[in-house]
Motif scaffolding. Structure first.
Motif, PDB file in Angstrom:
ATOM      1  N   UNK A  55       0.833  -1.206   0.000  1.00  0.00           N
ATOM      2  CA  UNK A  55       0.000   0.000   0.000  1.00  0.00           C
ATOM      3  C   UNK A  55       0.867   1.254   0.000  1.00  0.00           C
ATOM      4  N   UNK A  56       1.876   1.290   0.860  1.00  0.00           N
ATOM      5  CA  UNK A  56       2.750   2.468   0.904  1.00  0.00           C
ATOM      6  C   UNK A  56       3.581   2.604  -0.376  1.00  0.00           C
ATOM      7  N   UNK A  57       3.989   1.486  -0.951  1.00  0.00           N
ATOM      8  CA  UNK A  57       4.720   1.545  -2.222  1.00  0.00           C
ATOM      9  C   UNK A  57       3.816   2.117  -3.320  1.00  0.00           C
ATOM     10  N   UNK A  58       2.551   1.731  -3.313  1.00  0.00           N
ATOM     11  CA  UNK A  58       1.604   2.247  -4.313  1.00  0.00           C
ATOM     12  C   UNK A  58       1.359   3.746  -4.107  1.00  0.00           C
ATOM     13  N   UNK A  59       1.195   4.169  -2.856  1.00  0.00           N
ATOM     14  CA  UNK A  59       1.015   5.597  -2.571  1.00  0.00           C
ATOM     15  C   UNK A  59       2.242   6.381  -3.022  1.00  0.00           C
ATOM     16  N   UNK A  60       3.420   5.849  -2.729  1.00  0.00           N
ATOM     17  CA  UNK A  60       4.657   6.521  -3.112  1.00  0.00           C
ATOM     18  C   UNK A  60       4.744   6.677  -4.633  1.00  0.00           C
ATOM     19  N   UNK A  61       4.454   5.612  -5.359  1.00  0.00           N
ATOM     20  CA  UNK A  61       4.492   5.676  -6.827  1.00  0.00           C
ATOM     21  C   UNK A  61       3.478   6.683  -7.357  1.00  0.00           C
ATOM     22  N   UNK A  62       2.313   6.715  -6.746  1.00  0.00           N
ATOM     23  CA  UNK A  62       1.260   7.650  -7.150  1.00  0.00           C
ATOM     24  C   UNK A  62       1.700   9.093  -6.894  1.00  0.00           C
ATOM     25  N   UNK A  63       2.319   9.323  -5.753  1.00  0.00           N
ATOM     26  CA  UNK A  63       2.814  10.669  -5.426  1.00  0.00           C
ATOM     27  C   UNK A  63       3.882  11.134  -6.412  1.00  0.00           C
ATOM     28  N   UNK A  64       4.767  10.235  -6.776  1.00  0.00           N
ATOM     29  CA  UNK A  64       5.800  10.590  -7.751  1.00  0.00           C
ATOM     30  C   UNK A  64       5.140  11.049  -9.046  1.00  0.00           C
ATOM     31  N   UNK A  65       4.128  10.318  -9.466  1.00  0.00           N
ATOM     32  CA  UNK A  65       3.395  10.676 -10.684  1.00  0.00           C
ATOM     33  C   UNK A  65       2.713  12.036 -10.544  1.00  0.00           C
ATOM     34  N   UNK A  66       2.099  12.289  -9.387  1.00  0.00           N
ATOM     35  CA  UNK A  66       1.331  13.515  -9.187  1.00  0.00           C
ATOM     36  C   UNK A  66       2.179  14.745  -8.888  1.00  0.00           C
ATOM     37  N   UNK A  67       3.257  14.580  -8.129  1.00  0.00           N
ATOM     38  CA  UNK A  67       3.956  15.744  -7.583  1.00  0.00           C
ATOM     39  C   UNK A  67       5.322  16.047  -8.194  1.00  0.00           C
ATOM     40  N   UNK A  68       5.827  15.184  -9.055  1.00  0.00           N
ATOM     41  CA  UNK A  68       7.112  15.494  -9.677  1.00  0.00           C
ATOM     42  C   UNK A  68       6.992  16.807 -10.436  1.00  0.00           C
ATOM     43  N   UNK A  69       7.915  17.719 -10.154  1.00  0.00           N
ATOM     44  CA  UNK A  69       7.915  19.031 -10.789  1.00  0.00           C
ATOM     45  C   UNK A  69       7.165  20.093 -10.004  1.00  0.00           C
ATOM     46  N   UNK A  70       6.439  19.705  -8.970  1.00  0.00           N
ATOM     47  CA  UNK A  70       5.719  20.662  -8.119  1.00  0.00           C
ATOM     48  C   UNK A  70       6.650  21.019  -6.966  1.00  0.00           C
ATOM     49  N   UNK A  71       7.103  22.274  -6.923  1.00  0.00           N
ATOM     50  CA  UNK A  71       8.073  22.637  -5.889  1.00  0.00           C
ATOM     51  C   UNK A  71       7.481  23.486  -4.769  1.00  0.00           C
TER      52      UNK A  71
END
Length: 164
Positions: free
Chosen positions: A16-32
């Motif tokens: 579950x945490x690995x899935x959340x982490x992957x999802x966050x990378x997709x959503x937040x990469x480039x958001x500073x």
């Protein structure tokens, strides 16, 4: 971008945490900007795991936390370092897991339905404390070392290793 949040309440915690982490990378990469990042992370964790309260208390001055983006009922607005679970995690700079908040000396009750809590300090790339991630559950002993490990990995990426 319209996104749906996966229901991970019954998934094994490590996956579950690995899935959340992957999802966050997709959503937040480039958001500073930390604020939309914290808002997105709060919403994702809150709804994926069905927590009672999920959010951030931001460090706004030495020894002072102020409520930041969150999901759930009203949060406490201002917490001094060393006070309650959030203040203790900030002062000690370490994750604190509380299996039963009624047995935690000095617990601050923001929502009387809260039964257990985990608070994870959030450090920026320079090692400065910028916030704590606070998650409350209606269930006793809802959090364990697997939650701490998964959340620490996520906030480490969020605040220092990734996004920018």
């Amino acid at each position: 971008m319209a996104e749906s949040i996966p229901d991970l309440r019954r998934a094994p915690k490590d996956r579950a945490y690995a899935q959340v982490h992957a999802y966050l990378i997709q959503l937040l990469t480039g958001i500073d900007d930390d604020v939309p990042g914290m808002a997105t992370l709060s919403a994702l964790l809150h709804h994926a795991f069905g927590h009672l309260w999920t959010g951030f208390y931001r460090v706004v001055s030495p020894e002072r936390l102020v409520v930041g983006p969150y999901q759930g009922s009203l949060g406490c607005l201002d917490i001094a370092f060393g006070r309650g679970v959030c203040g203790a995690a900030a002062a000690e700079r370490k994750t604190i897991i509380v299996p039963d908040v009624s047995r935690y000396p000095g617990h601050i009750t923001c929502d009387s339905r809260s039964r257990s809590e985990i608070v994870v300090p959030v450090f920026n790339a320079s090692g400065a404390l910028i916030a704590v991630l606070d998650i409350d559950s209606e269930h006793l002993a809802a959090f364990d070392r697997q939650d701490a490990d998964g959340l620490e990995r996520i906030v480490r990426w969020f605040a220092g290793e990734g996004r920018g």
